[in-house]
Every structure is written in C-alpha cells, then in structure tokens.
Enzyme design. Structure first.
Site, PDB file in Angstrom:
ATOM      1  N   CYS A   1       0.821  -1.227   0.000  1.00  0.00           N
ATOM      2  CA  CYS A   1       0.000   0.000   0.000  1.00  0.00           C
ATOM      3  C   CYS A   1       0.845   1.263   0.000  1.00  0.00           C
ATOM      4  O   CYS A   1       0.352   2.340  -0.313  1.00  0.00           O
ATOM      5  CB  CYS A   1      -0.912   0.026   1.216  1.00  0.00           C
ATOM      6  SG  CYS A   1      -2.310  -1.078   1.065  1.00  0.00           S
TER       7      CYS A   1
ATOM      8  N   HIS B   1      -3.179   7.445   3.483  1.00  0.00           N
ATOM      9  CA  HIS B   1      -3.621   6.240   2.779  1.00  0.00           C
ATOM     10  C   HIS B   1      -5.021   5.887   3.278  1.00  0.00           C
ATOM     11  O   HIS B   1      -5.307   5.962   4.466  1.00  0.00           O
ATOM     12  CB  HIS B   1      -2.634   5.109   3.063  1.00  0.00           C
ATOM     13  CG  HIS B   1      -3.078   3.788   2.531  1.00  0.00           C
ATOM     14  ND1 HIS B   1      -3.434   3.612   1.211  1.00  0.00           N
ATOM     15  CD2 HIS B   1      -3.254   2.583   3.144  1.00  0.00           C
ATOM     16  CE1 HIS B   1      -3.788   2.348   1.035  1.00  0.00           C
ATOM     17  NE2 HIS B   1      -3.698   1.711   2.183  1.00  0.00           N
TER      18      HIS B   1
ATOM     19  N   ASN C   1     -10.385   0.878  -0.209  1.00  0.00           N
ATOM     20  CA  ASN C   1      -8.919   0.914  -0.220  1.00  0.00           C
ATOM     21  C   ASN C   1      -8.431   0.475  -1.601  1.00  0.00           C
ATOM     22  O   ASN C   1      -8.488  -0.703  -1.942  1.00  0.00           O
ATOM     23  CB  ASN C   1      -8.379  -0.021   0.875  1.00  0.00           C
ATOM     24  CG  ASN C   1      -6.858  -0.037   0.945  1.00  0.00           C
ATOM     25  OD1 ASN C   1      -6.178   0.543   0.102  1.00  0.00           O
ATOM     26  ND2 ASN C   1      -6.327  -0.710   1.949  1.00  0.00           N
TER      27      ASN C   1
HETATM   28  N1  COA Z   1     -19.171  -8.149   8.262  1.00  0.00           N
HETATM   29  C1  COA Z   1     -19.527  -8.586   9.476  1.00  0.00           C
HETATM   30  N2  COA Z   1     -18.657  -9.025  10.372  1.00  0.00           N
HETATM   31  C2  COA Z   1     -17.362  -9.038  10.015  1.00  0.00           C
HETATM   32  C3  COA Z   1     -16.915  -8.603   8.771  1.00  0.00           C
HETATM   33  C4  COA Z   1     -17.880  -8.154   7.863  1.00  0.00           C
HETATM   34  N3  COA Z   1     -17.568  -7.709   6.631  1.00  0.00           N
HETATM   35  N4  COA Z   1     -15.577  -8.733   8.723  1.00  0.00           N
HETATM   36  C5  COA Z   1     -15.190  -9.223   9.905  1.00  0.00           C
HETATM   37  N5  COA Z   1     -16.274  -9.433  10.688  1.00  0.00           N
HETATM   38  C6  COA Z   1     -16.351  -9.979  12.022  1.00  0.00           C
HETATM   39  C7  COA Z   1     -15.158 -10.814  12.394  1.00  0.00           C
HETATM   40  O1  COA Z   1     -15.288 -12.120  11.861  1.00  0.00           O
HETATM   41  C8  COA Z   1     -15.196 -10.788  13.883  1.00  0.00           C
HETATM   42  O2  COA Z   1     -16.110 -11.742  14.307  1.00  0.00           O
HETATM   43  P1  COA Z   1     -15.797 -12.639  15.608  1.00  0.00           P
HETATM   44  O3  COA Z   1     -15.696 -11.658  16.728  1.00  0.00           O
HETATM   45  O4  COA Z   1     -16.969 -13.532  15.666  1.00  0.00           O
HETATM   46  O5  COA Z   1     -14.511 -13.324  15.301  1.00  0.00           O
HETATM   47  C9  COA Z   1     -15.777  -9.405  14.191  1.00  0.00           C
HETATM   48  O6  COA Z   1     -16.359  -8.931  12.968  1.00  0.00           O
HETATM   49  C10 COA Z   1     -14.757  -8.424  14.653  1.00  0.00           C
HETATM   50  O7  COA Z   1     -13.660  -8.548  13.783  1.00  0.00           O
HETATM   51  P2  COA Z   1     -12.426  -7.632  13.940  1.00  0.00           P
HETATM   52  O8  COA Z   1     -11.346  -8.046  12.994  1.00  0.00           O
HETATM   53  O9  COA Z   1     -12.111  -7.499  15.387  1.00  0.00           O
HETATM   54  O10 COA Z   1     -13.091  -6.264  13.431  1.00  0.00           O
HETATM   55  P3  COA Z   1     -12.427  -4.895  13.357  1.00  0.00           P
HETATM   56  O11 COA Z   1     -13.242  -3.903  14.046  1.00  0.00           O
HETATM   57  O12 COA Z   1     -10.970  -4.954  13.663  1.00  0.00           O
HETATM   58  O13 COA Z   1     -12.581  -4.562  11.797  1.00  0.00           O
HETATM   59  C11 COA Z   1     -11.263  -4.611   9.823  1.00  0.00           C
HETATM   60  C12 COA Z   1     -12.031  -5.426  10.847  1.00  0.00           C
HETATM   61  C13 COA Z   1     -10.618  -5.547   8.813  1.00  0.00           C
HETATM   62  C14 COA Z   1     -12.215  -3.667   9.140  1.00  0.00           C
HETATM   63  C15 COA Z   1     -10.180  -3.805  10.560  1.00  0.00           C
HETATM   64  O14 COA Z   1      -9.463  -4.670  11.407  1.00  0.00           O
HETATM   65  C16 COA Z   1      -9.213  -3.111   9.654  1.00  0.00           C
HETATM   66  O15 COA Z   1      -9.586  -2.221   8.921  1.00  0.00           O
HETATM   67  N6  COA Z   1      -7.926  -3.451   9.742  1.00  0.00           N
HETATM   68  C17 COA Z   1      -6.903  -2.821   8.966  1.00  0.00           C
HETATM   69  C18 COA Z   1      -7.056  -3.225   7.542  1.00  0.00           C
HETATM   70  C19 COA Z   1      -6.126  -2.467   6.670  1.00  0.00           C
HETATM   71  O16 COA Z   1      -5.919  -1.309   6.875  1.00  0.00           O
HETATM   72  N7  COA Z   1      -5.585  -3.151   5.685  1.00  0.00           N
HETATM   73  C20 COA Z   1      -4.825  -2.603   4.665  1.00  0.00           C
HETATM   74  C21 COA Z   1      -3.581  -2.024   5.152  1.00  0.00           C
HETATM   75  S1  COA Z   1      -2.936  -1.117   3.861  1.00  0.00           S
END
Ligand code: COA
Length: 339
Positions: free
Chosen positions: A122, A263, A293
């Site tokens: 990224c 970003h 993203n």
């Molecule tokens: N819809 C519903 N639930 C979802 C989901 C979706 N699209 N995606 C994940 N979940 C669930 C998970 O399975 C988890 O369930 P569980 O508690 O039963 O295991 C729950 O939501 C919480 O997941 P978690 O990963 O703790 O959520 P979060 O608040 O951290 O959000 C992201 C998830 C991926 C959005 C977040 O972690 C994120 O943005 N991370 C950085 C990603 C990023 O920047 N990547 C690129 C870098 S350049």
C-alpha cells in the site's frame, strides 16, 4: 530550463500534474450483504466505506493506469515522448513480468522512457515518489511519470467477508519534475519498513515460495490474507509517529498543515491517526467512502480529487502518510506546486 552546470541535488522537485481513473462499475455495500453474513451498517461503521469500484473483466492494471496517465499528461500539456522514466507502483501487475510500467509505456508510446514497477504494497506510491524525486535530484532523469494503480478485485476472495468489503480498483498518476521555484515541491520524506509485520497481510501463493498449483488454487491461496486487527493496531500509531517526526525535523507543526492526505485503508485508522497527531479531521482528505482501499491509488487519486475540489493551491503545505503490508510506511511533506 536550467543553464549547465547544475547542482541537481539542490533543485526543487515536485508534482507538476495529476490524474486519476476509476472503473465505472459501482459495488455498494448491499452487494455483499446480499450473499455474505455481513450488513451495510457493519461495513460502514467499521470501515467508513459505502461503495467501491470494480474493473471489468477486460480491464487490468495497465488499462487503469493508462487512463490516469493520460489525464496527468493532458494536464501538464506534454506528450508521452517527453517522458524519460515511468514508474508503476502496484501489487496487482497485469502479470508477474514484464513490468506493468513497460505495458503502460507500450500503450502510451512513450518509447523515450525506461520503465519499472515498484512494490511496497500500500505504500508503493510514496516509496516511488521518493525514488522519482531522488532520480531527478541525481541529475539522471528530468520528467517522470509515476502511477499508483491496483486492481484489487483480481486478488480478493469474494467469500471472505473480512477482506472483500475493504478494497476497490483504481489508478492515480502524477508527473514529477524539477521546479523553478525553490520554495515548492517535496520538502522531505521519511520511509520505514518492518519485515516482522509481513505475516499479517500477504498473498500466500503464486511466488517462488509457493508456486501456483491446483492445490494452492483449491485452497484460495492466490487471494489476500489479512489479520485485520494486527494491521489496524500497527497502522495508526506508526502513521501518526512518522508524520509528527517528519514535521518536527522540518521545524513545522500540525497547525501549519493545509491538507493531510492519508492512505485510505479504514476511516477509523484515519480518525485514530488524526487524533494521535492532534490534527483536526477537517484537514484530512477522505474519499474511502466512495472508493474503498485502492492500495497504490489512494494517495494520488486523493490528490487529484482535492485539487479538483479547490483544496490545494500553489504553496499549500501538504502531508502524505501511508501504511501497508511489509510492514512498510512513511510520510512525505510537500508544498503543492500546481496553480
Ligand atoms: N461483516 C460482518 N462481520 C465481520 C466482517 C464483515 N464484513 N468482517 C469481519 N467481521 C467480524 C469478524 O469475523 C469478527 O467476528 P468474531 O468476533 O466472531 O470473530 C468481528 O467482525 C470483529 O472482527 P475484527 O477483525 O475485530 O473487526 P475490526 O473492528 O478490527 O474490523 C477490519 C475489521 C478488517 C475492518 C479492521 O481490522 C481493519 O480495517 N484493519 C486494517 C485493515 C487495513 O488497513 N488493511 C490494509 C492495510 S494497507
């Protein structure tokens, strides 16, 4: 433009044109809630994304890059033959080789340029901007086309709700050149990497570690794998830290920034980063709601949109900050050079 001999290391270098392109197909959050265990509200609340664009089956990264590049060249009023280098920052090249930059060169007919791809996930656009500025300051190159592009839909598992909702397809392009006004252009860049973060965001198969095979395809190992929470936890504090560090070493403060262009990975990362920096959110440019993203395209496409909206003027103090797989992150300070 300059009388010889010139000490290029002291020359101001900046972005002299910008363009962007997004495919026309809009994929709104209800697309995913239609077949996955997710909801429009979850996606919006946890990421800030409402919709993203998806390339057509005929479109690859070089096609998106071509459209963005054409826009930037038209803004600058130059023809492709006037370029002496093309850099494409991408994690979704058309194919592993030849470089997407060479494929773009062929489409543009920019045969006076040497061309290569740069992969810093990224953060590729900022890494490539640093390379472009350095090439010009070395005196070797004069006019570089830099494109950040990704067709993320080509590496997404549309059954994995934790990744498929996050990403979109797009391209942003800039022209990088020496400037006459020494006050303008890139002031400073600070880049960081930490390979210990590699296990949190990666694409398992298709490289020399695990060549593609019927088994890897069966296991879906040609798709992105991400441990989102770990990425999130590292992203916003490091983005804030590197941003403050580069401001400080230039004797500048957050209050002096006209625009912060982060970003676009998750609106909550942008908000947390702004909070850590003491930066009012109104100074941060956000378009993740409409594009998701787009990996290497986020920063240049934000710059294009901010410019079109009149949020960038010649002399504006702008900070670009990024974080991504690797981990690789960094920040660039510049004074906007385009009228
Ligand atoms: N819809 C519903 N639930 C979802 C989901 C979706 N699209 N995606 C994940 N979940 C669930 C998970 O399975 C988890 O369930 P569980 O508690 O039963 O295991 C729950 O939501 C919480 O997941 P978690 O990963 O703790 O959520 P979060 O608040 O951290 O959000 C992201 C998830 C991926 C959005 C977040 O972690 C994120 O943005 N991370 C950085 C990603 C990023 O920047 N990547 C690129 C870098 S350049």
């Amino acid at each position: 433009m300059f009388n010889n001999p010139v000490d290029f290391s002291k020359v101001a270098v900046g972005i002299t044109a910008v363009g962007s392109y997004f495919p026309t197909e809009v994929v709104a959050n209800d697309y995913f809630s239609g077949y996955l265990d997710t909801s429009e509200a979850w996606i919006l609340e946890r990421t800030g994304i409402r919709e993203r664009r998806r390339a057509s089956p005929e479109q690859a990264s070089s096609d998106l890059a071509f459209e963005a590049a054409r826009g930037a060249l038209a803004m600058r009023g130059i023809v492709p033959a006037e370029l002496d280098c093309i850099i494409v920052a991408t994690v979704t090249p058309d194919m592993l080789f030849p470089a997407t930059a060479c494929l773009l060169q062929k489409r543009l007919e920019a045969f006076g340029a040497f061309c290569f791809d740069l992969n810093a996930a990224c953060s590729g656009f900022l890494y490539a901007l640093h390379v472009a500025v350095s090439l010009i300051r070395s005196g070797a190159q004069h006019r570089i086309l830099l494109v950040g592009v990704d067709t993320m839909s080509s590496i997404l598992d549309y059954q994995d709700r934790s990744t498929c909702v996050l990403f979109g397809d797009g391209a942003g392009a800039v022209v990088v050149e020496a400037l006459e006004n020494p006050e303008l252009g890139v002031l400073d860049t600070l880049l960081r990497s930490d390979g210990r973060g590699g296990e949190y965001l990666f694409l398992p198969a298709g490289g020399s570690r695990k060549p593609a095979s019927p088994e890897t395809v069966q296991e879906g190992e040609h798709y992105i794998r991400q441990f989102g929470k770990q990425v999130f936890r590292h992203a916003y504090p490091e983005m804030a830290k590197v941003s403050l560090e580069v401001l400080e070493r230039n004797g500048l403060t957050v209050a002096e920034l006209d625009l912060f262009v982060p970003h676009q990975a998750n609106l909550r990362i942008i908000e947390a980063c702004a909070r850590e920096m003491g930066l009012p959110l109104t100074k941060a440019f956000v378009n993740i709601d409409r594009y998701g993203n787009t990996t290497n395209a986020t920063i240049p496409s934000c710059l294009h949109e901010a410019y079109r909206e009149g949020r960038l003027h010649r002399g504006s103090l702008v900070q670009l900050t990024t974080f991504g797989a690797g981990f690789a992150w960094g920040s660039t300070l510049l004074r906007w050079a385009i009228e």
